[in-house]
Design a protein around this motif. Structure first.
Motif, PDB file in Angstrom:
ATOM      1  N   GLU A 141       0.924  -1.142   0.081  1.00 52.48           N
ATOM      2  CA  GLU A 141      -0.054  -0.035   0.137  1.00 52.48           C
ATOM      3  C   GLU A 141       1.009   1.265  -0.137  1.00 52.48           C
ATOM      4  N   VAL A 142       1.927   1.407   0.898  1.00 52.20           N
ATOM      5  CA  VAL A 142       2.873   2.228   0.847  1.00 52.20           C
ATOM      6  C   VAL A 142       3.585   2.651  -0.426  1.00 52.20           C
ATOM      7  N   ALA A 143       3.974   1.442  -0.918  1.00 53.43           N
ATOM      8  CA  ALA A 143       4.728   1.490  -2.155  1.00 53.43           C
ATOM      9  C   ALA A 143       3.891   1.998  -3.360  1.00 53.43           C
ATOM     10  N   SER A 144       2.452   1.586  -3.383  1.00 54.06           N
ATOM     11  CA  SER A 144       1.594   2.076  -4.220  1.00 54.06           C
ATOM     12  C   SER A 144       1.365   3.792  -4.240  1.00 54.06           C
ATOM     13  N   ARG A 145       1.203   4.019  -2.978  1.00 49.67           N
ATOM     14  CA  ARG A 145       0.987   5.666  -2.731  1.00 49.67           C
ATOM     15  C   ARG A 145       2.134   6.391  -3.197  1.00 49.67           C
ATOM     16  N   CYS A 146       3.235   5.715  -3.106  1.00 49.01           N
ATOM     17  CA  CYS A 146       4.489   6.607  -3.071  1.00 49.01           C
ATOM     18  C   CYS A 146       5.018   6.233  -4.539  1.00 49.01           C
ATOM     19  N   ASN A 147       4.699   5.453  -5.287  1.00 54.03           N
ATOM     20  CA  ASN A 147       5.200   5.185  -6.635  1.00 54.03           C
ATOM     21  C   ASN A 147       6.706   4.675  -6.616  1.00 54.03           C
ATOM     22  N   LEU A 148       6.661   3.758  -5.503  1.00 55.34           N
ATOM     23  CA  LEU A 148       8.146   2.863  -5.084  1.00 55.34           C
ATOM     24  C   LEU A 148       7.574   1.727  -5.471  1.00 55.34           C
ATOM     25  N   ASP A 149       8.724   0.709  -5.464  1.00 58.56           N
ATOM     26  CA  ASP A 149       8.710  -0.883  -5.372  1.00 58.56           C
ATOM     27  C   ASP A 149       8.543  -1.135  -4.012  1.00 58.56           C
ATOM     28  N   ASN A 150       7.769  -2.007  -3.877  1.00 55.66           N
ATOM     29  CA  ASN A 150       7.551  -2.608  -2.338  1.00 55.66           C
ATOM     30  C   ASN A 150       9.006  -3.134  -1.898  1.00 55.66           C
ATOM     31  N   SER A 151       9.698  -3.714  -2.742  1.00 59.62           N
ATOM     32  CA  SER A 151      11.102  -4.218  -2.134  1.00 59.62           C
ATOM     33  C   SER A 151      11.801  -3.096  -1.815  1.00 59.62           C
ATOM     34  N   ASN A 152      11.588  -2.082  -2.122  1.00 55.04           N
ATOM     35  CA  ASN A 152      12.639  -0.852  -1.848  1.00 55.04           C
ATOM     36  C   ASN A 152      12.068  -0.293  -0.497  1.00 55.04           C
ATOM     37  N   ILE A 153      10.812  -0.443  -0.238  1.00 55.85           N
ATOM     38  CA  ILE A 153      10.064   0.091   1.175  1.00 55.85           C
ATOM     39  C   ILE A 153      10.646  -0.853   2.240  1.00 55.85           C
ATOM     40  N   SER A 154      10.754  -2.257   1.919  1.00 54.26           N
ATOM     41  CA  SER A 154      11.316  -2.894   2.753  1.00 54.26           C
ATOM     42  C   SER A 154      12.943  -2.815   3.041  1.00 54.26           C
ATOM     43  N   LYS A 155      13.576  -2.358   1.930  1.00 54.60           N
ATOM     44  CA  LYS A 155      15.104  -2.305   2.022  1.00 54.60           C
ATOM     45  C   LYS A 155      15.222  -0.818   3.027  1.00 54.60           C
ATOM     46  N   ILE A 156      14.299   0.065   2.755  1.00 54.42           N
ATOM     47  CA  ILE A 156      14.458   1.199   3.512  1.00 54.42           C
ATOM     48  C   ILE A 156      14.125   0.974   4.946  1.00 54.42           C
ATOM     49  N   GLU A 157      12.951   0.185   5.047  1.00 53.40           N
ATOM     50  CA  GLU A 157      12.783  -0.027   6.640  1.00 53.40           C
ATOM     51  C   GLU A 157      13.760  -0.983   7.227  1.00 53.40           C
ATOM     52  N   ASN A 158      14.301  -1.568   6.711  1.00 53.51           N
ATOM     53  CA  ASN A 158      15.604  -2.562   7.189  1.00 53.51           C
ATOM     54  C   ASN A 158      17.209  -1.797   7.180  1.00 53.51           C
ATOM     55  N   GLY A 159      17.028  -0.523   6.889  1.00 51.89           N
ATOM     56  CA  GLY A 159      18.086   0.090   6.924  1.00 51.89           C
ATOM     57  C   GLY A 159      19.202  -0.187   5.790  1.00 51.89           C
ATOM     58  N   GLN A 160      18.605  -0.858   4.737  1.00 53.29           N
ATOM     59  CA  GLN A 160      19.526  -1.148   3.532  1.00 53.29           C
ATOM     60  C   GLN A 160      19.702  -0.360   2.423  1.00 53.29           C
ATOM     61  N   PHE A 161      18.909   0.895   2.524  1.00 54.76           N
ATOM     62  CA  PHE A 161      18.639   1.749   1.599  1.00 54.76           C
ATOM     63  C   PHE A 161      18.867   2.906   1.701  1.00 54.76           C
ATOM     64  N   ASN A 162      19.816   3.693   1.059  1.00 54.03           N
ATOM     65  CA  ASN A 162      20.065   5.287   1.306  1.00 54.03           C
ATOM     66  C   ASN A 162      19.089   6.002   0.689  1.00 54.03           C
TER      67      ASN A 162
END
Length: 74
Positions: free
Chosen positions: A30-51
């Protein structure tokens, strides 16, 4: 390779993003869709793996219905 300070900031940002997302009852998709991002990127951000870029912070805030400062308040 990111510095320890950068890694710590990414981790704290991700934890705060996850907390806000869960408080709003939203899934990663849902967040990925609202933000036009891939959901795997949201997961990486939440896990501190994405700057994340500053512009994406504002997109996330808009998608979550919060202010950008709320995402940075950790």
């Amino acid at each position: 390779m990111p510095s320890k300070d950068t890694e710590e900031l990414q981790k704290k940002f991700g934890e705060n993003l996850k907390k806000i997302r869960e408080e709003k009852g939203l899934s990663l998709r849902e967040v990925a869709s609202r933000c036009n991002l891939d959901n795997s990127n949201i997961s990486k951000i939440e896990n501190g793996q994405f700057n994340i870029q500053l512009s994406k912070i504002f997109e996330l805030a808009k998608g979550l219905g919060v202010e950008a400062r709320d995402l940075l308040n950790f």
